[in-house]
Design a protein around this motif. Sequence first.
Motif, PDB file in Angstrom:
ATOM      1  N   PRO A 124      70.177 101.584  33.377  1.00 10.81           N
ATOM      2  CA  PRO A 124      70.849 102.879  33.213  1.00 10.81           C
ATOM      3  C   PRO A 124      71.569 103.012  31.882  1.00 10.81           C
ATOM      4  CG  PRO A 124      71.108 102.126  35.456  1.00 10.81           C
ATOM      5  CD  PRO A 124      70.436 101.003  34.713  1.00 10.81           C
ATOM      6  N   GLY A 125      71.365 104.181  31.249  1.00  9.34           N
ATOM      7  CA  GLY A 125      71.941 104.445  29.941  1.00  9.34           C
ATOM      8  C   GLY A 125      71.055 105.397  29.161  1.00  9.34           C
ATOM      9  N   ALA A 126      71.405 105.624  27.920  1.00  8.59           N
ATOM     10  CA  ALA A 126      70.641 106.508  27.038  1.00  8.59           C
ATOM     11  C   ALA A 126      70.136 105.696  25.852  1.00  8.59           C
ATOM     12  CB  ALA A 126      71.506 107.666  26.562  1.00  8.59           C
ATOM     13  N   TYR A 127      68.875 105.904  25.500  1.00  5.07           N
ATOM     14  CA  TYR A 127      68.231 105.101  24.468  1.00  5.07           C
ATOM     15  C   TYR A 127      67.556 105.996  23.436  1.00  5.07           C
ATOM     16  CZ  TYR A 127      68.714 101.474  28.048  1.00  5.07           C
ATOM     17  OH  TYR A 127      69.212 100.613  28.985  1.00  5.07           O
ATOM     18  N   PRO A 128      68.083 106.087  22.233  1.00  4.22           N
ATOM     19  CA  PRO A 128      67.345 106.735  21.137  1.00  4.22           C
ATOM     20  C   PRO A 128      66.333 105.734  20.591  1.00  4.22           C
ATOM     21  CG  PRO A 128      69.530 106.083  20.397  1.00  4.22           C
ATOM     22  CD  PRO A 128      69.446 105.689  21.839  1.00  4.22           C
ATOM     23  N   ALA A 136      55.064 110.343  22.080  1.00  2.00           N
ATOM     24  CA  ALA A 136      56.236 110.713  21.278  1.00  2.00           C
ATOM     25  C   ALA A 136      55.832 111.773  20.264  1.00  2.00           C
ATOM     26  CB  ALA A 136      56.796 109.486  20.581  1.00  2.00           C
ATOM     27  N   GLU A 137      56.645 112.829  20.152  1.00  4.13           N
ATOM     28  CA  GLU A 137      56.374 113.887  19.179  1.00  4.13           C
ATOM     29  C   GLU A 137      57.405 113.905  18.058  1.00  4.13           C
ATOM     30  OE1 GLU A 137      55.778 117.668  21.174  1.00  4.13           O
ATOM     31  OE2 GLU A 137      53.635 117.186  21.325  1.00  4.13           O
ATOM     32  N   GLU A 138      58.610 113.483  18.346  1.00  4.31           N
ATOM     33  CA  GLU A 138      59.651 113.416  17.330  1.00  4.31           C
ATOM     34  C   GLU A 138      59.745 111.986  16.787  1.00  4.31           C
ATOM     35  OE1 GLU A 138      61.148 116.067  16.307  1.00  4.31           O
ATOM     36  OE2 GLU A 138      60.404 117.423  17.871  1.00  4.31           O
ATOM     37  N   ASN A 139      60.202 111.850  15.546  1.00  4.69           N
ATOM     38  CA  ASN A 139      60.376 110.520  14.972  1.00  4.69           C
ATOM     39  C   ASN A 139      61.412 109.705  15.731  1.00  4.69           C
ATOM     40  OD1 ASN A 139      58.458 110.826  12.950  1.00  4.69           O
ATOM     41  ND2 ASN A 139      59.939 111.772  11.549  1.00  4.69           N
ATOM     42  N   LEU A 140      62.332 110.414  16.389  1.00  2.19           N
ATOM     43  CA  LEU A 140      63.335 109.760  17.228  1.00  2.19           C
ATOM     44  C   LEU A 140      63.338 110.480  18.576  1.00  2.19           C
ATOM     45  CD1 LEU A 140      65.511 107.477  16.996  1.00  2.19           C
ATOM     46  CD2 LEU A 140      67.184 109.300  16.669  1.00  2.19           C
ATOM     47  N   PHE A 141      62.816 109.808  19.599  1.00  2.00           N
ATOM     48  CA  PHE A 141      62.837 110.407  20.931  1.00  2.00           C
ATOM     49  C   PHE A 141      63.886 109.690  21.778  1.00  2.00           C
ATOM     50  CE2 PHE A 141      59.670 107.023  21.128  1.00  2.00           C
ATOM     51  CZ  PHE A 141      59.907 106.400  22.351  1.00  2.00           C
ATOM     52  N   THR A 142      64.243 110.301  22.914  1.00  2.00           N
ATOM     53  CA  THR A 142      65.329 109.775  23.738  1.00  2.00           C
ATOM     54  C   THR A 142      64.878 109.578  25.180  1.00  2.00           C
ATOM     55  OG1 THR A 142      66.978 110.897  22.359  1.00  2.00           O
ATOM     56  CG2 THR A 142      67.687 110.150  24.531  1.00  2.00           C
ATOM     57  N   VAL A 143      65.263 108.443  25.730  1.00  2.00           N
ATOM     58  CA  VAL A 143      65.042 108.135  27.142  1.00  2.00           C
ATOM     59  C   VAL A 143      66.401 107.852  27.767  1.00  2.00           C
ATOM     60  CG1 VAL A 143      63.921 106.591  28.790  1.00  2.00           C
ATOM     61  CG2 VAL A 143      62.821 107.072  26.586  1.00  2.00           C
TER      62      VAL A 143
END
Length: 213
Positions: free
Chosen positions: A140-144, A192-199
Motif C-alpha cells: 500500500p502506497g503511491a508510486y511514481p 504506460a503513456e506518460e513518461n512518469l505514470f503513477t500506481v
Amino acid sequence: MNLAIVAGGPEELVPDLNAPEYANYEWIGADHGTIVLLKNQIIPTRAFGDFDSLSEQERDEVDGKGLKLCSYPPEKDKTDLELALDWALSQNPDHCLLFGATGGRMDHALASVQLLMKAVERHAELEIIDRNNRITLLTPGAYPIEKNPSYRYLSFLAMTEKVTGLTLSGVKYPLHDAVLPLGSSLCISNEAEENLFTVSLNQGYLLMMLCRD
C-alpha cells in the motif's frame, strides 16, 4: 548495499550481467547460477545450494575458485534460491535482484515470484529480472514510476485476496479507486503513456510486471 542473486534457470533468459546498471551489485550464486556467474567472469561473494545440478567438471571449477560455499543436502525444506535470498535479506540490502528465477520449471518460477513476499517483511526492494520481464511487488502506497521504453506492456495481479483503492494514471487504461480481486486479469497488458505514470493502492499486495514479447 545492493545484492544480486543468480539462480539456475535457463541461461538464454538471463540478461547481460555485466551491463552498467548492475555495476554496483555484489553477486550471489544459487546452485547452477554460480556457474553462470563464473561464465560471465563474475566471482560471487557466496554460493548457496546442494549443487546437484553441476557436472563433475563444473563442480571442479567451482571448487578451484576457492568460493565461499554454503552447501546443503539435496533433501531440504527450501529451494537453493530461497536459501540464497534469506541470507541476502539478512544483510539488509537497499536493493536486491533475482536472475535465473524464471523460464524453466513452472513450480520453481511460481515459487520464485512468491519469494517477493519475503522482501516485504524486511522492507527491502526486490525485483525479478529476465530478458523479457521485470517483476516486483508493491505494498500500500503511491508510486511514481518512470516509463521504460524497453518494455511495452504493464501488467498487475493481486497477490492477496484483493487489492483495494487501486488507481492507475498516466497509462492507456486508467483506473480510479478500483478493486482487483485475486485471479482477475483486469490489469493485464496495460501500457504506460506518460513518461512518469503513477500506481497507488490502499490495501493488499500488488504484483507489477513490465513485459515485452
